[in-house]
Motif scaffolding. Structure first.
Motif, short mmCIF file in Angstrom:
data_model
loop_
_atom_site.label_atom_id
_atom_site.label_comp_id
_atom_site.label_asym_id
_atom_site.label_seq_id
_atom_site.Cartn_x
_atom_site.Cartn_y
_atom_site.Cartn_z
N MET A 82 0.86 -1.10 -0.20
CA MET A 82 -0.04 -0.11 0.13
C MET A 82 0.85 1.24 -0.07
SD MET A 82 -3.24 -0.58 -0.17
CE MET A 82 -3.93 0.98 -0.21
N ASP A 83 0.53 2.33 -0.83
CA ASP A 83 1.47 3.45 -0.90
C ASP A 83 1.30 4.08 0.30
OD1 ASP A 83 -1.05 4.50 -1.61
OD2 ASP A 83 -0.39 5.79 -3.33
N ASN A 84 0.18 4.54 0.99
CA ASN A 84 -0.12 5.40 1.98
C ASN A 84 -0.93 4.56 3.40
OD1 ASN A 84 1.32 7.94 1.55
ND2 ASN A 84 0.20 7.81 -0.24
N ASN A 92 11.54 3.17 8.63
CA ASN A 92 11.87 3.63 7.47
C ASN A 92 12.78 5.15 7.61
OD1 ASN A 92 11.54 4.17 4.74
ND2 ASN A 92 9.54 4.93 4.80
N GLU A 93 13.82 5.04 6.78
CA GLU A 93 14.58 6.47 6.61
C GLU A 93 15.00 7.17 8.18
OE1 GLU A 93 11.96 9.09 4.57
OE2 GLU A 93 12.01 7.74 2.85
N ALA A 94 15.34 6.31 9.18
CA ALA A 94 15.90 6.91 10.22
C ALA A 94 17.54 7.22 10.10
CB ALA A 94 15.76 5.67 11.33
N GLY A 143 15.38 3.04 -4.09
CA GLY A 143 15.51 2.96 -5.43
C GLY A 143 14.80 4.08 -6.02
N HIS A 144 14.80 5.20 -5.69
CA HIS A 144 14.08 6.56 -6.01
C HIS A 144 15.19 7.23 -6.87
CE1 HIS A 144 10.17 6.39 -4.32
NE2 HIS A 144 10.87 6.25 -3.28
N TRP A 145 15.36 6.67 -8.24
CA TRP A 145 16.56 7.23 -9.04
C TRP A 145 16.11 7.91 -10.19
CZ3 TRP A 145 18.29 1.48 -8.66
CH2 TRP A 145 18.66 1.02 -7.42
N THR A 196 12.70 -1.66 -2.78
CA THR A 196 11.22 -1.55 -2.19
C THR A 196 10.46 -0.60 -2.99
OG1 THR A 196 12.28 0.03 -0.53
CG2 THR A 196 11.95 -2.40 0.23
N GLU A 197 11.06 0.47 -3.63
CA GLU A 197 10.26 1.75 -4.15
C GLU A 197 10.71 2.39 -5.46
OE1 GLU A 197 9.72 4.91 -1.12
OE2 GLU A 197 9.62 3.24 0.53
N LEU A 198 11.18 1.46 -6.32
CA LEU A 198 11.84 1.59 -7.79
C LEU A 198 11.07 2.58 -8.60
CD1 LEU A 198 14.22 1.28 -9.42
CD2 LEU A 198 13.05 -0.76 -10.36
N SER A 213 2.30 8.23 -9.88
CA SER A 213 3.38 8.53 -9.26
C SER A 213 3.41 9.62 -8.44
CB SER A 213 4.58 8.49 -10.35
OG SER A 213 5.81 8.89 -9.83
N TRP A 214 4.12 9.65 -7.36
CA TRP A 214 4.27 11.00 -6.48
C TRP A 214 5.29 11.69 -7.40
CZ3 TRP A 214 9.07 11.78 -3.42
CH2 TRP A 214 10.18 11.08 -3.73
N LEU A 215 6.16 11.66 -8.36
CA LEU A 215 7.18 12.45 -9.05
C LEU A 215 6.35 13.27 -9.73
CD1 LEU A 215 9.71 9.73 -9.62
CD2 LEU A 215 9.74 11.45 -8.19
C1 GLA Z 1 9.30 7.66 0.68
C2 GLA Z 1 8.46 6.48 1.51
C3 GLA Z 1 7.40 6.23 0.59
C4 GLA Z 1 6.85 7.25 -0.23
C5 GLA Z 1 7.81 7.65 -1.08
C6 GLA Z 1 7.51 8.68 -1.94
O1 GLA Z 1 10.28 7.01 0.20
O2 GLA Z 1 9.07 5.50 2.05
O3 GLA Z 1 6.32 5.63 1.56
O4 GLA Z 1 6.13 8.15 0.54
O5 GLA Z 1 8.84 8.28 -0.24
O6 GLA Z 1 6.39 9.40 -1.64
#
Ligand code: GLA
Length: 388
Positions: free
Chosen positions: A76-78, A166-168, A243-245, A272-274, A350-352
């Motif tokens: 799930m994205d959110n 996530n992201e600590a 993997g947000h590249w 996880t998030e390519l 996409s969030w982009l």
């Molecule tokens: C981060 C989060 C995701 C998502 C992305 C893009 O990487 O881990 O849940 O919010 O940003 O929006």
């Protein structure tokens, strides 16, 4: 566990594909006629995508047909983040996560829980008492445990992969001074994994997930942390590389070297998030990354060249070449990587389209906005088939 699931997913996927071909359904015409993504990589990786609330509410939609056809994992994205899921004390939004686990379990798709503990998209109330004062360490740990317990009791039998933290960790390798860190202390990540080990099912794969996993500082700290956890018996099962590249950053060499370094911990890797930010962000921030806290830019003709949603064939070919090169690299590391998940299904999801430039029309994924296949999809499938 994953290997068995992969096998059954492949069978289900093949059956679905045959059904779609027999019925000549709209999805098949719209999306793709040949072998699916998940079949092209069967036995190598799970191939996943993120789903949003609207998608899981309508399993008959074109997007969900694409998911059934091409993906063996889903996130799930959110809807499972602390904020959307539990925006106020005692208020829970179960509908989308319930729809999600129903869909994934019916389809034999591996469900991924995203995310137990993250500094972003977490409401203020989580960290404060009734008088608005910051909680004590013990009180916050108790709230974290209650959240993990609830997730386990409602979704434990259906979700067997979890992003626990996530992201600590910051780019420079220091610990992020989030409210979790400020209240609990530098052992916040460790405490989160101890809670996850106590509360989530023993057979759930529990991941540390982060962006910018080619930044030397962050990667060094992740490796040090994992090795330390292993030495001291703190349970952790895998590393999530988001993997947000973009089209040039990170370079293939950087990806290659960092995957090797992370895999040397002995833990499996999950991409996880390519997505590939086709329109680019390194021009704004210096290097690919995904810090959602960074300030957004405004769309202009220069940074938003295809605002009408039509992606030129030459651009699609270039995107496909970048994806193909990255997937060749993933194949080189296939013994170390368990899963590759795209952040979204179609470009429109996409969030982009909103970050780091507000309101631009981006093209980072493998399916066009109408669900039709991009050349990039075909190129990624060909790379997988060539390795079968
Ligand atoms: C981060 C989060 C995701 C998502 C992305 C893009 O990487 O881990 O849940 O919010 O940003 O929006």
């Amino acid at each position: 566990m994953l290997k068995q699931t992969r096998f059954s997913t492949k069978l289900i996927g093949t059956a679905l594909l045959s059904l779609a071909m027999m019925s000549g359904c709209a999805t098949e015409q719209l999306s793709h006629n040949g072998p699916s993504l998940k079949d092209a990589y069967a036995g190598k990786f799970l191939i996943g995508a993120t789903l949003n609330d609207g998608m899981v509410a309508d399993p008959s939609s074109i997007k969900m047909q694409i998911v059934k056809q091409h993906f063996s994992a889903a996130t799930m994205d959110n809807a499972m983040k602390w904020g959307p899921f539990n925006p106020q004390p005692g208020v829970y939004h179960f509908e989308a996560p319930d729809n999600f686990v129903k869909f994934t379990s019916e389809q034999g798709i591996n469900a991924v829980g995203h995310v137990l503990f993250w500094h972003s998209q977490t409401p203020d109330w989580v960290f404060k008492d009734d008088n608005g004062n910051l909680l004590s360490r013990d009180a916050l740990l108790k709230r974290m445990r209650e959240r993990a317990k609830l997730m386990a009791s409602r979704y434990g039998d259906k979700i067997k992969i979890w992003d626990v933290v996530n992201e600590a960790i910051e780019d420079d390798g220091s610990l992020r001074k989030s409210l979790y860190n400020q209240i609990i202390g530098d052992d916040f990540i460790e405490q989160a994994f101890l809670i996850a080990a106590d509360e989530l099912p023993a057979d759930a794969v529990k991941l540390y997930n982060d962006y910018g996993m080619t930044r030397p500082g962050r990667v060094a700290t992740v490796i040090k942390m994992v090795n330390d956890f292993k030495a001291r018996g703190i349970p952790i099962d895998g590393i999530g590389v988001q993997g947000h590249w973009d089209m040039t950053s990170p370079t293939l060499d950087e990806i290659d070297q960092n995957l090797s370094a992370l895999a040397a911990t002995g833990l499996p890797l999950h991409i996880t998030e390519l997505d590939i930010d086709f329109l680019g962000r390194s021009q704004f921030f210096g290097a690919a990354g995904a810090n959602v806290d960074l300030q957004k830019r405004i769309a202009t003709p220069e940074n938003n060249p295809y605002p009408d949603g039509n992606f030129p064939a030459s651009a699609d070919a270039a995107l496909g070449d970048r994806y193909a090169a990255i997937f060749k690299l993933f194949l080189k590391h296939h013994k170390e990587i368990d899963r590759i998940t795209f952040w979204g299904v179609t470009d429109g999801d996409s969030w982009l389209n909103g970050w780091p430039v507000a309101g631009r029309t981006n093209y980072p994924l493998l399916f066009n906005r109408d669900g039709s296949a991009k050349q990039a999809l075909q190129k990624v499938i060909e790379v997988g088939l060539a390795a079968q």
